[in-house]
Design a protein around this motif. Structure first.
Motif, PDB file in Angstrom:
ATOM      1  N   GLU A  53       0.830  -1.193   0.000  1.00 18.95           N
ATOM      2  CA  GLU A  53       0.000   0.000   0.000  1.00 18.95           C
ATOM      3  C   GLU A  53       0.867   1.246   0.000  1.00 18.95           C
ATOM      4  OE1 GLU A  53      -3.927  -0.741   2.140  1.00 18.95           O
ATOM      5  OE2 GLU A  53      -2.460  -1.750   3.354  1.00 18.95           O
ATOM      6  N   SER A  54       0.235   2.425  -0.057  1.00 19.57           N
ATOM      7  CA  SER A  54       1.032   3.639  -0.070  1.00 19.57           C
ATOM      8  C   SER A  54       1.842   3.717   1.222  1.00 19.57           C
ATOM      9  CB  SER A  54       0.149   4.878  -0.235  1.00 19.57           C
ATOM     10  OG  SER A  54      -0.983   4.795   0.574  1.00 19.57           O
ATOM     11  N   HIS A 217      -0.087  -1.393  -6.677  1.00 21.30           N
ATOM     12  CA  HIS A 217      -0.906  -1.665  -5.505  1.00 21.30           C
ATOM     13  C   HIS A 217      -2.073  -2.574  -5.883  1.00 21.30           C
ATOM     14  CE1 HIS A 217      -3.135   1.581  -7.418  1.00 21.30           C
ATOM     15  NE2 HIS A 217      -4.188   1.097  -6.808  1.00 21.30           N
ATOM     16  N   SER A 220      -4.761  -7.700  -8.220  1.00 18.93           N
ATOM     17  CA  SER A 220      -5.333  -8.597  -9.223  1.00 18.93           C
ATOM     18  C   SER A 220      -4.554  -8.493 -10.534  1.00 18.93           C
ATOM     19  CB  SER A 220      -6.826  -8.333  -9.427  1.00 18.93           C
ATOM     20  OG  SER A 220      -7.075  -6.979  -9.636  1.00 18.93           O
ATOM     21  N   ILE A 221      -4.086  -7.296 -10.878  1.00 20.76           N
ATOM     22  CA  ILE A 221      -3.296  -7.156 -12.109  1.00 20.76           C
ATOM     23  C   ILE A 221      -1.886  -7.720 -11.921  1.00 20.76           C
ATOM     24  CG2 ILE A 221      -2.112  -5.422 -13.529  1.00 20.76           C
ATOM     25  CD1 ILE A 221      -4.675  -4.058 -13.911  1.00 20.76           C
ATOM     26  N   HIS A 223      -0.942 -10.059  -9.862  1.00 16.83           N
ATOM     27  CA  HIS A 223      -1.070 -11.514  -9.810  1.00 16.83           C
ATOM     28  C   HIS A 223      -1.152 -12.094 -11.210  1.00 16.83           C
ATOM     29  CE1 HIS A 223      -4.345 -14.645 -10.110  1.00 16.83           C
ATOM     30  NE2 HIS A 223      -3.338 -15.326  -9.640  1.00 16.83           N
ATOM     31  N   HIS A 224      -1.889 -11.395 -12.072  1.00 21.43           N
ATOM     32  CA  HIS A 224      -2.071 -11.910 -13.420  1.00 21.43           C
ATOM     33  C   HIS A 224      -0.768 -11.869 -14.222  1.00 21.43           C
ATOM     34  CE1 HIS A 224      -4.225 -13.014 -17.004  1.00 21.43           C
ATOM     35  NE2 HIS A 224      -3.452 -12.145 -17.638  1.00 21.43           N
ATOM     36  N   ALA A 225      -0.016 -10.754 -14.062  1.00 21.75           N
ATOM     37  CA  ALA A 225       1.137 -10.551 -14.934  1.00 21.75           C
ATOM     38  C   ALA A 225       2.425 -11.206 -14.421  1.00 21.75           C
ATOM     39  CB  ALA A 225       1.363  -9.052 -15.124  1.00 21.75           C
ATOM     40  N   SER A 226       2.520 -11.461 -13.103  1.00 18.27           N
ATOM     41  CA  SER A 226       3.810 -11.864 -12.553  1.00 18.27           C
ATOM     42  C   SER A 226       3.933 -13.365 -12.357  1.00 18.27           C
ATOM     43  CB  SER A 226       4.026 -11.196 -11.190  1.00 18.27           C
ATOM     44  OG  SER A 226       3.666  -9.855 -11.238  1.00 18.27           O
ATOM     45  N   ALA A 257      -5.127 -10.392   4.223  1.00 19.98           N
ATOM     46  CA  ALA A 257      -6.042  -9.256   4.340  1.00 19.98           C
ATOM     47  C   ALA A 257      -6.060  -8.426   3.055  1.00 19.98           C
ATOM     48  CB  ALA A 257      -5.638  -8.378   5.518  1.00 19.98           C
ATOM     49  N   LEU A 258      -4.878  -8.261   2.464  1.00 16.21           N
ATOM     50  CA  LEU A 258      -4.759  -7.462   1.244  1.00 16.21           C
ATOM     51  C   LEU A 258      -5.555  -8.103   0.101  1.00 16.21           C
ATOM     52  CD1 LEU A 258      -3.154  -4.917   0.403  1.00 16.21           C
ATOM     53  CD2 LEU A 258      -1.345  -6.421  -0.391  1.00 16.21           C
ATOM     54  N   ALA A 261      -9.292  -7.864   0.544  1.00 11.53           N
ATOM     55  CA  ALA A 261      -9.862  -6.516   0.391  1.00 11.53           C
ATOM     56  C   ALA A 261     -10.204  -6.177  -1.051  1.00 11.53           C
ATOM     57  CB  ALA A 261      -8.880  -5.473   0.931  1.00 11.53           C
ATOM     58  N   ILE A 262      -9.687  -6.967  -2.016  1.00 11.06           N
ATOM     59  CA  ILE A 262      -9.951  -6.636  -3.420  1.00 11.06           C
ATOM     60  C   ILE A 262     -11.394  -6.967  -3.757  1.00 11.06           C
ATOM     61  CG2 ILE A 262      -9.289  -7.104  -5.805  1.00 11.06           C
ATOM     62  CD1 ILE A 262      -6.676  -8.256  -4.697  1.00 11.06           C
TER      63      ILE A 262
ATOM     64  N   ASP B 194      -6.031   3.276  -0.312  1.00 12.49           N
ATOM     65  CA  ASP B 194      -5.477   1.929  -0.434  1.00 12.49           C
ATOM     66  C   ASP B 194      -6.588   0.878  -0.331  1.00 12.49           C
ATOM     67  OD1 ASP B 194      -2.741   2.225  -0.787  1.00 12.49           O
ATOM     68  OD2 ASP B 194      -2.498   2.829   1.285  1.00 12.49           O
ATOM     69  N   VAL B 195      -6.322  -0.319  -0.874  1.00 12.30           N
ATOM     70  CA  VAL B 195      -7.396  -1.332  -0.896  1.00 12.30           C
ATOM     71  C   VAL B 195      -7.912  -1.722   0.482  1.00 12.30           C
ATOM     72  CG1 VAL B 195      -7.269  -2.441  -3.141  1.00 12.30           C
ATOM     73  CG2 VAL B 195      -5.654  -3.105  -1.363  1.00 12.30           C
ATOM     74  N   THR B 196      -7.019  -1.829   1.469  1.00  9.51           N
ATOM     75  CA  THR B 196      -7.523  -2.245   2.788  1.00  9.51           C
ATOM     76  C   THR B 196      -8.373  -1.134   3.400  1.00  9.51           C
ATOM     77  OG1 THR B 196      -5.539  -1.484   3.936  1.00  9.51           O
ATOM     78  CG2 THR B 196      -5.571  -3.773   3.258  1.00  9.51           C
ATOM     79  N   SER B 199     -11.787  -1.103   1.589  1.00  8.93           N
ATOM     80  CA  SER B 199     -12.773  -2.076   2.058  1.00  8.93           C
ATOM     81  C   SER B 199     -13.387  -1.619   3.380  1.00  8.93           C
ATOM     82  CB  SER B 199     -12.186  -3.488   2.110  1.00  8.93           C
ATOM     83  OG  SER B 199     -11.406  -3.680   3.248  1.00  8.93           O
ATOM     84  N   PRO B 267      -8.808  -8.856 -15.118  1.00 10.54           N
ATOM     85  CA  PRO B 267      -7.876  -9.995 -15.048  1.00 10.54           C
ATOM     86  C   PRO B 267      -8.561 -11.301 -14.635  1.00 10.54           C
ATOM     87  CG  PRO B 267      -7.068  -8.134 -13.736  1.00 10.54           C
ATOM     88  CD  PRO B 267      -8.395  -7.733 -14.280  1.00 10.54           C
ATOM     89  N   GLN B 268      -9.651 -11.195 -13.875  1.00 15.99           N
ATOM     90  CA  GLN B 268     -10.334 -12.398 -13.386  1.00 15.99           C
ATOM     91  C   GLN B 268     -10.944 -13.233 -14.515  1.00 15.99           C
ATOM     92  OE1 GLN B 268     -10.610  -9.407 -11.994  1.00 15.99           O
ATOM     93  NE2 GLN B 268     -10.480  -9.546  -9.788  1.00 15.99           N
ATOM     94  N   LYS B 272      -4.505 -17.289 -15.671  1.00 12.72           N
ATOM     95  CA  LYS B 272      -3.259 -16.601 -15.365  1.00 12.72           C
ATOM     96  C   LYS B 272      -2.226 -16.812 -16.462  1.00 12.72           C
ATOM     97  CE  LYS B 272       0.406 -16.436 -12.066  1.00 12.72           C
ATOM     98  NZ  LYS B 272       0.839 -15.167 -12.640  1.00 12.72           N
ATOM     99  N   GLY B 273      -1.521 -15.720 -16.803  1.00 18.97           N
ATOM    100  CA  GLY B 273      -0.475 -15.824 -17.812  1.00 18.97           C
ATOM    101  C   GLY B 273      -0.973 -15.584 -19.221  1.00 18.97           C
TER     102      GLY B 273
END
Lengths: 346, 336
Positions: A53-54, A217, A220-221, A223-226, A257-258, A261-262, B194-196, B199, B267-268, B272-273
């Motif tokens: 996060e930031s 941050h 989801s992106i 995770h997809h690319a790496s 948790a991260l 939160a998505i 931030d995402v957390t 939420s 992306p969902q 993946k990939g």
């Protein structure tokens, strides 16, 4: 270690301490440990995602590797060569191998320079090419990123955000780098153009074998690319591992948790799931918590977490995690945080 | 109109019909919002989704009379029996912040750094409800507690700079809700967070809505956020509404190729990939909206007629609407 299995980039114990100055005398009154002992490798042609996060220190880490800011301690090796020991001409040569793409394509391109100037500048700086030679190179690069040669004499204002980011990527590719550090390359873009830029990075990695440190941050992106993901919290990496593993079976409570939160684009799944809502805000890096830096917000915090900073522990799938749950208390030993653990500590 | 509840229910709280907004340029007037219609009932949440330049923010600002004087607003927006379009500024001020509140994207710039949080919160209350300073400060403390800020009494005396981003957005929410509005307009309320923290704020808004029974309009570009908070969604593209749907139907089978493209580019929706699916091209600027269907240059399903005839917003399947001449023959699949 042979040259074969040597990683492209090797970062060990990287630290950056920023002084906080106050008053007329600019006396240092406090220190911020923005990056506090970060270690990781990036393999040849690999995409490593760095998320957080930031304020987690992920962008600072990227800049330290390129020495855009000087590290306080630690080592950065590119193909075995210590980047921190380089000076002058040698440093400039090494920088050809490592390039950067910034977050905001609206401010990272000079509004008064044409595409030919922006993308061609590295050739002038490093190879003293003539204008004609440069232009030919630039056209080649524009083709690499899917843009036509008719854009050569245009100014950045004529382009959309996605196109500007392509131009920034073309500039980064100019000197055939081995590693590109992409700092939030898609977060300033509209959703329909984000996927265009992510696909471009994947294509380049596949076609040219360029490695990426993908800082973002948006998990989801990333995770997809790496191939692998490193999760940062308050200046330190808390978990590294295979992208799919970290995403599906996180080992660290913060990663868990991260990811939870998505919001996912599926209303039924959103209604069904139990989201882990973290308590409070991230602590100030001026005054980080004692022991494990995450313990103040952790749902599973134990006695030991207040006092002892956890060491990186190997996980069963070849990653590492820094969390006492794996070594003391429930003894997860590198296994994912299980449903039963989640229920008992609710 | 997006009717989520069956017909026969009481009249909608807000009913927007043919709302258009134009800005006068050097040579011509540019229409950035073009005949937008939607409605929502008390307690409902409507998501307005679109990319930058789609007109989603301008539409919501037009409702509140917050556009610059150069804007030409036409059409109708009936709120609780009152017409908002063309309402005199003084009367509109009574509605705004009282019956309709708004929270913006940037919690950093929406608060005045020179006044304490307590001062700003109690001013919002006394402007509409009057009463003593003491009473307004009590109300302010109660609101801070409601939005989950610890030690509300002490924090009332502090300035915005001593609050974190997430805490400032909570203060903004407290300020927006202090007069118990019937409608809250939230314009990208979590985009800068931030995402957390996002939420936390989304959970907070959902629980406050359940408690206070207000309606919400959520302006966002994030389809994940829509799925988690909205009952219905209205998708905007190039100044027009191109699809309206209850969310379950929208996410399971979108009707417009643009909606399907947006859902597909997440992306969902691919393994993946694999390469992400994408919509070719970019959103056109308002001065250069294409003739015919405004999405046709980017559409996979384009036919000759799309390039000449502007499609109408047609009703389908009872409570859904779509602006596409081929909607009856297309079956748009979204991968899961």
């Amino acid at each position: 270690m042979t040259a074969e299995d040597q990683p492209l980039l090797r970062v060990r114990g990287l630290e950056k301490v920023f002084p906080v100055k106050k008053g007329i005398m600019r006396r240092t009154v406090a220190q911020v440990r923005a990056v506090d002992g970060v270690s990781f490798d990036v393999g040849k042609g690999e995409i490593l995602g760095l998320v957080g996060e930031s304020g987690s220190g992920k962008s600072t880490t990227g800049r330290l590797i390129l020495r855009l800011i000087e590290p306080t301690a630690g080592s950065v090796e590119l193909e075995g060569q210590d980047v921190r020991a380089l000076r002058g001409e040698e440093l400039r040569k090494t920088r050809r191998d490592m390039q950067m793409v910034f977050q905001d394509p609206y401010s990272s391109l000079d509004p008064l320079a044409t595409v030919a100037d922006v993308v061609g500048e590295p050739f002038q700086v490093h190879f003293k090419m003539t204008r004609k030679e440069r232009d030919n190179k630039v056209v080649e690069l524009l083709e690499q990123v899917g843009m036509g040669s008719h854009h050569l004499r245009r100014f950045p204002a004529a382009f959309s955000g996605g196109q500007r980011q392509r131009i920034a990527v073309a500039r980064a590719l100019a000197l055939e780098p081995k590693l590109i550090i992409a700092d939030e390359p898609v977060s300033a873009l509209d959703m329909s153009t984000q996927s265009q830029v992510v696909n471009l990075l994947l294509d380049l990695q596949e076609r040219l074998g360029v490695a990426f440190l993908f800082i973002a941050h948006d998990l989801s992106i990333v995770h997809h690319a790496s191939r692998r993901i490193a999760v940062m919290y308050l200046g330190a990496i808390v978990e590294v591992g295979d992208a799919e593993e970290v995403y599906a079976r996180p080992r660290h409570p913060y990663s868990e948790a991260l990811i939870s939160a998505i919001p996912v684009p599926d209303p039924q799944a959103e209604r069904d799931r139990t989201r882990i809502v973290l308590k409070g805000d991230p602590p100030s890096p001026l005054n980080p918590p004692s022991g494990c830096r995450y313990h103040t917000r952790c749902a599973y915090a134990m006695e030991i977490c207040n006092t002892v900073d956890p060491e990186p522990t190997p996980t069963v799938n070849g990653g590492t995690v820094s969390c006492h749950l794996h070594t003391s208390g429930p003894m997860l030993n590198g296994r994912p945080i299980s449903q039963s653990l989640r229920n008992t500590s609710g | 109109m997006t009717d989520v509840t069956p017909p026969g229910d009481p009249a909608p709280l807000l009913s927007v019909t043919d709302l258009s907004v134009g800005f006068k340029g050097h040579t011509e007037t540019v229409t950035v919002v073009d005949h937008v219609s939607f409605s929502l009932r008390a307690g409902e949440t409507l998501g307005i989704v679109g990319e930058s330049g789609s007109g989603k923010t301008v539409s919501s600002l037009a409702l509140l009379g917050l556009l610059p004087a150069s804007a030409r607003v036409t059409g109708s927006a009936k709120f609780d029996g009152r017409e908002l379009v063309g309402m005199p500024p003084r009367k509109l001020r009574d509605v705004r912040g009282n019956d309709i509140s708004v929270i913006f994207q940037e919690p950093m710039t929406s608060l005045d750094p020179a006044f304490t949080v307590g001062n700003q919160l109690s001013e919002a209350y006394r402007n509409h409800r009057g009463g003593s300073r003491r009473k307004a400060l009590d109300r302010a403390a109660e609101m801070l507690r409601l939005v989950g800020i610890p030690e509300p009494q002490r924090r009332l005396g502090e300035y915005p700079h001593s609050f974190s981003g997430g805490m400032r957005q909570r203060v903004m929410i407290a300020m927006a809700l202090i007069c118990s509005p019937k409608l809250l307009i939230a314009d990208e309320p979590t985009t800068a967070l931030d995402v957390t923290i996002q939420s936390q704020i989304l959970e907070l808004l959902k629980s406050l809505q359940a408690e206070l029974g207000m309606a919400m309009i959520f302006v966002t570009h994030d389809l994940g956020v829509v799925a988690s908070v909205c009952d219905a969604v209205s998708v905007m593209y190039a100044g027009q509404v191109i699809e309206e749907s209850p969310i379950d139907e929208f996410f399971s089978h979108p009707l417009h190729p643009y909606s399907a493209g947006l859902l597909d580019s997440m992306p969902q929706s691919v393994a993946k990939g694999e390469r992400l699916r994408m919509i070719a091209g970019t959103v056109p600027p308002p001065s250069r909206f294409p003739v015919g269907c405004r999405f046709h240059p980017r559409c996979k399903y384009v036919v000759e007629a799309c390039t000449t005839t502007p499609p109408e917003l047609d009703s389908v399947e009872g409570d859904r609407k779509v602006r596409c001449i081929r909607h009856a023959e297309l079956t748009l699949e979204v991968a899961k």
